[in-house]
Motif scaffolding. Structure first.
Motif, PDB file in Angstrom:
ATOM      1  N   GLY A 130       0.812  -1.207   0.000  1.00  0.00           N
ATOM      2  CA  GLY A 130       0.000   0.000   0.000  1.00  0.00           C
ATOM      3  C   GLY A 130       0.847   1.259   0.000  1.00  0.00           C
ATOM      4  N   GLU A 131       1.938   1.250   0.754  1.00  0.00           N
ATOM      5  CA  GLU A 131       2.825   2.412   0.799  1.00  0.00           C
ATOM      6  C   GLU A 131       3.378   2.756  -0.582  1.00  0.00           C
ATOM      7  OE1 GLU A 131       5.748   1.323   3.638  1.00  0.00           O
ATOM      8  OE2 GLU A 131       4.351   1.388   5.339  1.00  0.00           O
ATOM      9  N   LEU A 132       3.609   1.741  -1.399  1.00  0.00           N
ATOM     10  CA  LEU A 132       4.115   1.966  -2.753  1.00  0.00           C
ATOM     11  C   LEU A 132       3.003   2.391  -3.708  1.00  0.00           C
ATOM     12  CD1 LEU A 132       6.508  -1.115  -3.094  1.00  0.00           C
ATOM     13  CD2 LEU A 132       7.174   1.267  -2.742  1.00  0.00           C
ATOM     14  N   LEU A 133       1.844   1.747  -3.587  1.00  0.00           N
ATOM     15  CA  LEU A 133       0.768   1.981  -4.544  1.00  0.00           C
ATOM     16  C   LEU A 133       0.120   3.344  -4.383  1.00  0.00           C
ATOM     17  CD1 LEU A 133      -1.108  -1.457  -4.703  1.00  0.00           C
ATOM     18  CD2 LEU A 133       0.459  -0.459  -6.374  1.00  0.00           C
ATOM     19  N   GLY A 134       0.031   3.858  -3.153  1.00  0.00           N
ATOM     20  CA  GLY A 134      -0.656   5.116  -2.927  1.00  0.00           C
ATOM     21  C   GLY A 134      -0.100   6.274  -3.733  1.00  0.00           C
ATOM     22  N   PRO A 135       1.167   6.619  -3.573  1.00  0.00           N
ATOM     23  CA  PRO A 135       1.721   7.735  -4.345  1.00  0.00           C
ATOM     24  C   PRO A 135       1.696   7.496  -5.857  1.00  0.00           C
ATOM     25  CG  PRO A 135       3.118   7.223  -2.467  1.00  0.00           C
ATOM     26  CD  PRO A 135       2.115   6.112  -2.562  1.00  0.00           C
ATOM     27  N   VAL A 136       1.941   6.248  -6.255  1.00  0.00           N
ATOM     28  CA  VAL A 136       1.924   5.953  -7.692  1.00  0.00           C
ATOM     29  C   VAL A 136       0.529   6.174  -8.264  1.00  0.00           C
ATOM     30  CG1 VAL A 136       2.163   4.114  -9.410  1.00  0.00           C
ATOM     31  CG2 VAL A 136       3.858   4.347  -7.589  1.00  0.00           C
ATOM     32  N   THR A 137      -0.483   5.728  -7.548  1.00  0.00           N
ATOM     33  CA  THR A 137      -1.861   5.878  -8.017  1.00  0.00           C
ATOM     34  C   THR A 137      -2.250   7.339  -8.119  1.00  0.00           C
ATOM     35  OG1 THR A 137      -2.463   3.766  -7.008  1.00  0.00           O
ATOM     36  CG2 THR A 137      -4.258   5.271  -7.556  1.00  0.00           C
ATOM     37  N   VAL A 138      -1.898   8.132  -7.103  1.00  0.00           N
ATOM     38  CA  VAL A 138      -2.222   9.563  -7.154  1.00  0.00           C
ATOM     39  C   VAL A 138      -1.497  10.228  -8.325  1.00  0.00           C
ATOM     40  CG1 VAL A 138      -1.921  11.767  -5.969  1.00  0.00           C
ATOM     41  CG2 VAL A 138      -2.799   9.797  -4.733  1.00  0.00           C
ATOM     42  N   GLY A 139      -0.243   9.881  -8.535  1.00  0.00           N
ATOM     43  CA  GLY A 139       0.494  10.462  -9.657  1.00  0.00           C
ATOM     44  C   GLY A 139      -0.158  10.159 -10.992  1.00  0.00           C
ATOM     45  N   LEU A 140      -0.577   8.904 -11.173  1.00  0.00           N
ATOM     46  CA  LEU A 140      -1.216   8.521 -12.432  1.00  0.00           C
ATOM     47  C   LEU A 140      -2.556   9.234 -12.606  1.00  0.00           C
ATOM     48  CD1 LEU A 140      -0.488   4.675 -12.429  1.00  0.00           C
ATOM     49  CD2 LEU A 140       0.587   6.421 -13.864  1.00  0.00           C
ATOM     50  N   LEU A 141      -3.373   9.265 -11.543  1.00  0.00           N
ATOM     51  CA  LEU A 141      -4.680   9.921 -11.633  1.00  0.00           C
ATOM     52  C   LEU A 141      -4.530  11.424 -11.872  1.00  0.00           C
ATOM     53  CD1 LEU A 141      -6.650   8.138  -8.763  1.00  0.00           C
ATOM     54  CD2 LEU A 141      -6.936   7.823 -11.224  1.00  0.00           C
ATOM     55  N   ALA A 142      -3.548  12.039 -11.212  1.00  0.00           N
ATOM     56  CA  ALA A 142      -3.332  13.475 -11.393  1.00  0.00           C
ATOM     57  C   ALA A 142      -2.903  13.788 -12.822  1.00  0.00           C
ATOM     58  CB  ALA A 142      -2.289  13.975 -10.401  1.00  0.00           C
ATOM     59  N   ASN A 143      -2.117  12.899 -13.420  1.00  0.00           N
ATOM     60  CA  ASN A 143      -1.716  13.111 -14.814  1.00  0.00           C
ATOM     61  C   ASN A 143      -2.908  13.021 -15.751  1.00  0.00           C
ATOM     62  OD1 ASN A 143       1.007  13.547 -14.371  1.00  0.00           O
ATOM     63  ND2 ASN A 143       1.536  11.373 -14.483  1.00  0.00           N
ATOM     64  N   VAL A 144      -3.843  12.140 -15.424  1.00  0.00           N
ATOM     65  CA  VAL A 144      -5.023  11.973 -16.288  1.00  0.00           C
ATOM     66  C   VAL A 144      -5.994  13.134 -16.129  1.00  0.00           C
ATOM     67  CG1 VAL A 144      -7.076  10.542 -16.682  1.00  0.00           C
ATOM     68  CG2 VAL A 144      -4.845   9.461 -16.345  1.00  0.00           C
ATOM     69  N   THR A 145      -6.247  13.533 -14.878  1.00  0.00           N
ATOM     70  CA  THR A 145      -7.255  14.572 -14.613  1.00  0.00           C
ATOM     71  C   THR A 145      -6.688  15.981 -14.639  1.00  0.00           C
ATOM     72  OG1 THR A 145      -6.922  14.465 -12.201  1.00  0.00           O
ATOM     73  CG2 THR A 145      -8.532  12.929 -13.182  1.00  0.00           C
ATOM     74  N   GLY A 146      -5.378  16.103 -14.463  1.00  0.00           N
ATOM     75  CA  GLY A 146      -4.769  17.416 -14.391  1.00  0.00           C
ATOM     76  C   GLY A 146      -4.975  18.103 -13.049  1.00  0.00           C
ATOM     77  N   ASP A 147      -5.466  17.376 -12.058  1.00  0.00           N
ATOM     78  CA  ASP A 147      -5.757  17.954 -10.746  1.00  0.00           C
ATOM     79  C   ASP A 147      -5.446  16.917  -9.682  1.00  0.00           C
ATOM     80  OD1 ASP A 147      -6.672  19.303  -8.552  1.00  0.00           O
ATOM     81  OD2 ASP A 147      -8.687  19.660  -9.327  1.00  0.00           O
ATOM     82  N   VAL A 148      -4.614  17.299  -8.727  1.00  0.00           N
ATOM     83  CA  VAL A 148      -4.218  16.339  -7.704  1.00  0.00           C
ATOM     84  C   VAL A 148      -5.290  16.153  -6.637  1.00  0.00           C
ATOM     85  CG1 VAL A 148      -3.082  17.934  -6.089  1.00  0.00           C
ATOM     86  CG2 VAL A 148      -2.221  15.599  -6.322  1.00  0.00           C
ATOM     87  N   ALA A 149      -6.213  17.121  -6.475  1.00  0.00           N
ATOM     88  CA  ALA A 149      -7.217  17.040  -5.415  1.00  0.00           C
ATOM     89  C   ALA A 149      -8.122  15.820  -5.552  1.00  0.00           C
ATOM     90  CB  ALA A 149      -8.042  18.326  -5.352  1.00  0.00           C
ATOM     91  N   PRO A 150      -8.764  15.603  -6.721  1.00  0.00           N
ATOM     92  CA  PRO A 150      -9.593  14.398  -6.819  1.00  0.00           C
ATOM     93  C   PRO A 150      -8.789  13.111  -6.718  1.00  0.00           C
ATOM     94  CG  PRO A 150      -9.446  15.502  -8.943  1.00  0.00           C
ATOM     95  CD  PRO A 150      -8.860  16.426  -7.931  1.00  0.00           C
ATOM     96  N   ALA A 151      -7.530  13.150  -7.142  1.00  0.00           N
ATOM     97  CA  ALA A 151      -6.684  11.961  -7.022  1.00  0.00           C
ATOM     98  C   ALA A 151      -6.435  11.642  -5.557  1.00  0.00           C
ATOM     99  CB  ALA A 151      -5.364  12.185  -7.756  1.00  0.00           C
ATOM    100  N   LEU A 152      -6.107  12.665  -4.765  1.00  0.00           N
ATOM    101  CA  LEU A 152      -5.893  12.444  -3.332  1.00  0.00           C
ATOM    102  C   LEU A 152      -7.187  12.001  -2.649  1.00  0.00           C
ATOM    103  CD1 LEU A 152      -3.558  15.423  -2.341  1.00  0.00           C
ATOM    104  CD2 LEU A 152      -3.023  12.989  -2.146  1.00  0.00           C
ATOM    105  N   GLY A 153      -8.289  12.632  -3.023  1.00  0.00           N
ATOM    106  CA  GLY A 153      -9.563  12.255  -2.426  1.00  0.00           C
ATOM    107  C   GLY A 153      -9.944  10.825  -2.728  1.00  0.00           C
ATOM    108  N   SER A 154      -9.663  10.386  -3.952  1.00  0.00           N
ATOM    109  CA  SER A 154      -9.997   9.015  -4.337  1.00  0.00           C
ATOM    110  C   SER A 154      -9.162   8.014  -3.550  1.00  0.00           C
ATOM    111  CB  SER A 154      -9.770   8.815  -5.836  1.00  0.00           C
ATOM    112  OG  SER A 154     -10.627   9.647  -6.589  1.00  0.00           O
ATOM    113  N   VAL A 155      -7.870   8.282  -3.434  1.00  0.00           N
ATOM    114  CA  VAL A 155      -6.998   7.357  -2.715  1.00  0.00           C
ATOM    115  C   VAL A 155      -7.298   7.389  -1.219  1.00  0.00           C
ATOM    116  CG1 VAL A 155      -4.598   6.860  -2.121  1.00  0.00           C
ATOM    117  CG2 VAL A 155      -5.210   7.403  -4.467  1.00  0.00           C
TER     118      VAL A 155
END
Length: 203
Positions: A157-182
């Protein structure tokens, strides 16, 4: 199947659904916390103009609260074993809600309360850390395997969390929904809390 050398992780997960459900929280909560470690201070700077010199110490309260949270939850659940499941559910709700709240305000008093809440809600560790020793009928040699399943999931989980937010932020262009989702992944603890009903109450 069990053998003289112990049990494989997959065989234990099949035999003990409680252990399988517990892995969801063991993955999700660390994923959310580490995602915030990496991205939240930068988000606060970009969204609210809050310098890292302020957001950093605020976030540090999540770490400071972990030990007293674990001690409190551990003590309560030792005295009243029936609280183990509700404690996991409560921790899941606090972790998720407080993490969402941390995205919505730059009020220092509010953030003090929210980050402290996140830290205290990490008291769930006291519950999931003991699951391997409470599974009915588990053999002594199998507890190490069961425990390693939980702690391996936290590491993943420690590895997947930041990676997932990075990928989602790249897709959406916004880190807020990525952080909220994770952050929502902490709700995996609810499954573990409900599954705790399968474990016998300890005297």
């Amino acid at each position: 199947a069990r053998g003289h050398g112990g049990a494989s992780p997959l065989s234990l997960l099949r035999r003990y659904p409680t252990l399988a459900f517990m892995t969801l929280g063991a993955l999700g909560a660390p994923a959310a916390w580490w995602a915030y470690v990496v991205f939240w201070p930068g988000y606060m700077l970009e969204r609210f103009g809050m310098p890292v010199e302020v957001s950093g110490p605020l976030f540090a309260l999540t770490s400071l609260g972990m030990t007293p949270g674990a001690l409190l939850v551990g003590w309560l659940c030792e005295r009243w074993p029936g609280l183990r499941g509700p404690a996991l559910i409560a921790c899941a709700l606090v972790l998720t809600g407080a993490s969402w709240g941390m995205l919505t305000t730059d009020s220092v008093p509010a953030l003090l309360a929210l980050t402290s809440g996140v830290g205290l809600a990490w008291g769930f560790i006291a519950v999931i850390g003991g699951v391997a020793f409470q599974l009915p009928g588990i053999q002594a040699r199998e507890t190490a395997v069961a425990s390693s399943i939980i702690w391996t999931c936290t590491g993943i989980g420690e590895l997947l969390g930041p990676v997932t937010v990075g990928l989602l932020a790249n897709v959406t262009g916004d880190v807020a929904p990525a952080l909220g989702s994770v952050a929502s992944l902490s709700c995996g603890l609810i499954a573990g809390g409900l599954a705790m009903r399968r474990l016998p109450a300890l005297a």
